[in-house]
Design a protein around this motif. Structure first.
Motif, PDB file in Angstrom:
ATOM      1  N   ARG A   1       2.546  14.119  -9.345  1.00 34.11           N
ATOM      2  CA  ARG A   1       3.552  15.178  -9.504  1.00 34.11           C
ATOM      3  C   ARG A   1       3.890  15.369 -10.981  1.00 34.11           C
ATOM      4  O   ARG A   1       4.016  16.501 -11.466  1.00 34.11           O
TER       5      ARG A   1
ATOM      6  N   ASP B   1       0.829  -1.215   0.000  1.00 34.49           N
ATOM      7  CA  ASP B   1       0.000   0.000   0.000  1.00 34.49           C
ATOM      8  C   ASP B   1       0.861   1.262   0.000  1.00 34.49           C
ATOM      9  O   ASP B   1       0.547   2.234  -0.699  1.00 34.49           O
ATOM     10  N   GLU B   2       1.956   1.252   0.780  1.00 30.77           N
ATOM     11  CA  GLU B   2       2.858   2.404   0.806  1.00 30.77           C
ATOM     12  C   GLU B   2       3.494   2.621  -0.560  1.00 30.77           C
ATOM     13  O   GLU B   2       3.593   3.754  -1.038  1.00 30.77           O
ATOM     14  N   ARG B   3       3.911   1.532  -1.180  1.00 30.38           N
ATOM     15  CA  ARG B   3       4.548   1.644  -2.505  1.00 30.38           C
ATOM     16  C   ARG B   3       3.550   2.141  -3.543  1.00 30.38           C
ATOM     17  O   ARG B   3       3.892   2.977  -4.386  1.00 30.38           O
ATOM     18  N   ARG B   4       2.330   1.634  -3.492  1.00 31.57           N
ATOM     19  CA  ARG B   4       1.288   2.123  -4.417  1.00 31.57           C
ATOM     20  C   ARG B   4       1.046   3.608  -4.221  1.00 31.57           C
ATOM     21  O   ARG B   4       0.881   4.350  -5.191  1.00 31.57           O
ATOM     22  N   ALA B   5       1.012   4.048  -2.972  1.00 25.33           N
ATOM     23  CA  ALA B   5       0.803   5.468  -2.684  1.00 25.33           C
ATOM     24  C   ALA B   5       1.968   6.297  -3.222  1.00 25.33           C
ATOM     25  O   ALA B   5       1.755   7.389  -3.785  1.00 25.33           O
ATOM     26  N   GLU B   6       3.201   5.796  -3.077  1.00 25.48           N
ATOM     27  CA  GLU B   6       4.368   6.507  -3.605  1.00 25.48           C
ATOM     28  C   GLU B   6       4.284   6.633  -5.128  1.00 25.48           C
ATOM     29  O   GLU B   6       4.540   7.705  -5.683  1.00 25.48           O
ATOM     30  N   VAL B   7       3.932   5.541  -5.774  1.00 21.48           N
ATOM     31  CA  VAL B   7       3.814   5.553  -7.235  1.00 21.48           C
ATOM     32  C   VAL B   7       2.721   6.531  -7.658  1.00 21.48           C
ATOM     33  O   VAL B   7       2.905   7.307  -8.596  1.00 21.48           O
ATOM     34  N   ARG B   8       1.616   6.523  -6.939  1.00 22.34           N
ATOM     35  CA  ARG B   8       0.506   7.431  -7.276  1.00 22.34           C
ATOM     36  C   ARG B   8       0.922   8.891  -7.073  1.00 22.34           C
ATOM     37  O   ARG B   8       0.610   9.747  -7.903  1.00 22.34           O
ATOM     38  N   ARG B   9       1.627   9.177  -5.991  1.00 21.85           N
ATOM     39  CA  ARG B   9       2.100  10.551  -5.761  1.00 21.85           C
ATOM     40  C   ARG B   9       3.054  10.982  -6.874  1.00 21.85           C
ATOM     41  O   ARG B   9       2.989  12.123  -7.356  1.00 21.85           O
ATOM     42  N   ALA B  10       3.936  10.080  -7.300  1.00 17.68           N
ATOM     43  CA  ALA B  10       4.868  10.398  -8.385  1.00 17.68           C
ATOM     44  C   ALA B  10       4.099  10.680  -9.673  1.00 17.68           C
ATOM     45  O   ALA B  10       4.435  11.618 -10.418  1.00 17.68           O
ATOM     46  N   GLU B  11       3.059   9.895  -9.936  1.00  7.80           N
ATOM     47  CA  GLU B  11       2.246  10.125 -11.137  1.00  7.80           C
ATOM     48  C   GLU B  11       1.548  11.479 -11.070  1.00  7.80           C
ATOM     49  O   GLU B  11       1.494  12.213 -12.070  1.00  7.80           O
TER      50      GLU B  11
END
Length: 138
Positions: free
Chosen positions: A124, A112-122
């Motif tokens: 940005r 879930d943390e990794r998915r959130a990081e990927v989503r935040r990067a997208e």
């Protein structure tokens, strides 16, 4: 969004958890059967003893009970040992399921943390693209 190995690990942990849940259900059922077998053996022993204790019973019935008594006790003893093994197997299955649940939850948190990081990067990246479109040309 493909998280590669993390998705694979998540699927493996989920399958492991499902297997341990099935194993626990089986262990609980076997423990119940073992417990029922103890009750049945004890009940039969009591019924046989009660029957042989009746005043109207002759020496043949009492003698037959006396000969059967070691077998009846052995059956009870074996059933109790089986019940103890089944209880130990159930406890082991519960422990395995708890461990699998914890491992699954740990991977789930990282996933879930990794998915959130990927989503935040997208997000940005999208915001940068929008900013570039609205930036005045020089």
């Amino acid at each position: 969004m493909n998280l590669g190995p993390l998705e694979t690990l998540m699927a493996l942990r989920k399958r492991e958890l499902e297997k341990t849940e099935r194993d626990l259900a089986m262990a609980v059922a076997l423990e119940k059967m073992a417990s029922d077998a103890v009750k049945d053996a004890e009940q039969r022993y009591l019924e046989e003893r009660e029957f042989a204790s009746r005043p109207e019973c002759d020496d043949f019935v009492v003698s037959a009970f006396a000969q059967w008594m070691p077998q009846g006790r052995a059956t009870i003893r074996a059933a109790r040992q089986n019940e103890q093994r089944a209880a130990a197997d159930r406890a082991l299955a519960q422990t395995a399921m708890s461990m699998a649940r914890a491992a699954h939850r740990a991977v789930e948190i990282v996933y879930d943390e990794r998915r959130a990081e990927v989503r935040r990067a997208e997000l940005r990246k999208e915001q940068q693209q929008i900013d570039e479109l609205w930036r005045p040309s020089a």
